[in-house]
Design a protein around this motif. Structure first.
Motif, PDB file in Angstrom:
ATOM      1  N   LYS A  38       0.806  -1.218   0.000  1.00 11.67           N
ATOM      2  CA  LYS A  38       0.000   0.000   0.000  1.00 11.67           C
ATOM      3  C   LYS A  38       0.839   1.268   0.000  1.00 11.67           C
ATOM      4  N   ASP A  41       0.891   1.925  -3.550  1.00 11.73           N
ATOM      5  CA  ASP A  41      -0.431   2.362  -4.013  1.00 11.73           C
ATOM      6  C   ASP A  41      -0.678   3.825  -3.678  1.00 11.73           C
ATOM      7  N   TYR A 268     -16.993   7.977   7.092  1.00 15.17           N
ATOM      8  CA  TYR A 268     -17.464   7.076   6.028  1.00 15.17           C
ATOM      9  C   TYR A 268     -18.856   7.511   5.560  1.00 15.17           C
ATOM     10  N   TYR A 290      -9.629   1.184   9.737  1.00 13.86           N
ATOM     11  CA  TYR A 290     -10.894   0.468   9.904  1.00 13.86           C
ATOM     12  C   TYR A 290     -11.496   0.869  11.250  1.00 13.86           C
ATOM     13  N   LYS A 297     -17.553  -2.012   7.948  1.00 17.02           N
ATOM     14  CA  LYS A 297     -17.303  -2.927   6.840  1.00 17.02           C
ATOM     15  C   LYS A 297     -18.273  -2.650   5.690  1.00 17.02           C
ATOM     16  N   LEU A 300     -17.403   0.735   3.990  1.00 16.30           N
ATOM     17  CA  LEU A 300     -16.184   0.666   3.183  1.00 16.30           C
ATOM     18  C   LEU A 300     -16.409  -0.152   1.912  1.00 16.30           C
ATOM     19  N   GLU A 301     -17.226  -1.176   2.011  1.00 20.20           N
ATOM     20  CA  GLU A 301     -17.569  -1.948   0.808  1.00 20.20           C
ATOM     21  C   GLU A 301     -18.310  -1.070  -0.197  1.00 20.20           C
ATOM     22  N   GLY A 304     -15.828   1.147  -1.731  1.00 24.27           N
ATOM     23  CA  GLY A 304     -14.751   0.487  -2.450  1.00 24.27           C
ATOM     24  C   GLY A 304     -13.387   0.902  -1.953  1.00 24.27           C
ATOM     25  N   LEU A 305     -13.285   1.176  -0.646  1.00 28.45           N
ATOM     26  CA  LEU A 305     -12.029   1.630  -0.052  1.00 28.45           C
ATOM     27  C   LEU A 305     -11.479   0.587   0.908  1.00 28.45           C
ATOM     28  N   ASP A 306     -10.156   0.553   0.990  1.00 33.19           N
ATOM     29  CA  ASP A 306      -9.472  -0.414   1.847  1.00 33.19           C
ATOM     30  C   ASP A 306      -8.455   0.327   2.717  1.00 33.19           C
ATOM     31  N   PHE A 308      -5.516   1.372   5.349  1.00 33.81           N
ATOM     32  CA  PHE A 308      -4.238   0.689   5.552  1.00 33.81           C
ATOM     33  C   PHE A 308      -3.880   0.506   7.022  1.00 33.81           C
ATOM     34  N   LYS A 310      -5.384  -0.869  10.906  1.00 34.47           N
ATOM     35  CA  LYS A 310      -6.440  -1.519  11.684  1.00 34.47           C
ATOM     36  C   LYS A 310      -6.039  -1.434  13.153  1.00 34.47           C
TER      37      LYS A 310
END
Length: 348
Positions: A38, A41, A268, A290, A297, A300-301, A304-306, A308, A310
């Protein structure tokens, strides 16, 4: 033309030319391709955002927005509502969560009052109060449509103010007792799911009261019937002023080609409102961590984000965004300063 319409006309796709240049450099750095994950990225996304192969990420700020919520009277939060005011006083002193983390990472923090339930101005806090608290969304709309538009406009104006002051990375945060309730409502509406799936304890609500909180949200949605395809309508019916303002920052940053770093759960919800208004702004977002909230969850779905990080954090304020600033700086530093195979004789 309204400010929102005007800003949305200036949100363009990322510049793929510079993303390709950044990818080519990453592929020639003295490491296996993709091995920094990441970190790679982030640098490639930043190249596309800034429209430049190289860029500066040193001047950073968290813009936090404070607001009280009428739905508090439904017993959806464990803490007294005056904590919004009391904690807001700590933002300028940098002695709260986001303040101390920001001092550590070398970031500035600015709190903007968009709806604290008080009359007196707060030293060091920008006064953009729309009114004292939203209305109780369990009994009717949280705000008028014009107030929803104004909340978003404030965020756009604040983003542009600090971009003009040469801030290169902007994080978003919030302060407001009971604001996980409208956030869960927004996510529930956009996801088309039952509120129970996305409702959590917030700042420490007891587990036995979670069903009550979910029912309050369910009632608010049933009474107000927000249109899931109209972000402003969702904000008006079941949102919060600070959520609208964070959405405005996202739109403003996107139009000015500046990355915007999300915090946690409430951000979010703001991001979903912003994407609902203009889907292109998603490309300008960096998800920091997160959230520990159960609806994270799902949100974020949808985005479409992830993220980096937690860290099981659920403080809000912008604390996660501030923490992520160091990761962004690290990504940029490695990208700029690691040597390439062309610069080092490694026989490759």
């Amino acid at each position: 033309m309204s400010l929102i319409e005007s800003i949305c006309k200036n949100i363009y796709p990322l510049d793929t030319r510079f993303m390709e240049q950044a990818q080519a450099r990453q592929d020639r750095l003295i490491k296996p391709q993709g091995s920094l994950g990441k970190l790679e990225d982030i640098s490639i996304q930043l190249a596309g955002i800034y429209g430049s192969k190289y860029f500066d990420t040193t001047k950073k700020i968290v813009l936090s927005f404070a607001c009280d919520h009428g739905v508090y009277e439904e017993g959806v939060a464990p803490n007294n509502q005056n904590i919004t005011l009391l904690q807001s006083m700590n933002f300028p002193k940098k002695i709260n969560g986001v303040g101390t983390i920001s001092k550590f990472v070398g970031s500035d923090v600015q709190l903007i009052d968009v709806g604290i339930n008080c009359d007196e101005p707060i030293e060091g806090v920008i006064d953009c109060k729309i009114r004292k608290s939203t209305s109780n969304m369990a009994k009717g709309p949280a705000m008028t449509r014009q107030e929803a538009i104004r909340a978003i406009e404030i965020g756009i104006e604040m983003s542009e103010k600090y971009i003009q002051e040469d801030y290169k990375v902007i994080g978003i945060g919030e302060m407001g007792i009971a604001n996980t309730t409208p956030s869960a409502a927004i996510i529930s509406v956009i996801a088309g799911c039952d509120p129970q799936e996305v409702t959590g304890m917030g700042a420490g609500l007891k587990k036995e009261l979670l069903q009550h909180k979910a029912q309050v949200i369910r009632t608010a949605i049933e009474i107000n019937q927000p249109n899931p395809t109209d972000g402003i309508d969702i904000l008006q019916k079941v949102g919060g002023f600070e959520i609208g303002s964070m959405a405005g920052v996202i739109l403003g940053c996107s139009a000015n080609r500046v990355p915007v770093v999300l915090d946690g759960f409430i951000s979010y919800a703001a991001a979903l409102i912003a994407v609902n208004i203009n889907p292109r702004c998603k490309d300008y977002m960096i998800a920091s961590h997160y959230s520990a909230e159960p609806g994270a969850k799902k949100a974020l779905e949808l985005l479409g984000l992830d993220p980096f990080l937690k860290m099981d954090m659920r403080l809000g304020e912008g604390s996660g965004a501030a923490l992520a600033f160091n990761m962004i700086e690290a990504a940029n530093y490695v990208y700029k300063n690691m040597l390439t195979f062309d610069e080092v004789d490694m026989g490759m």
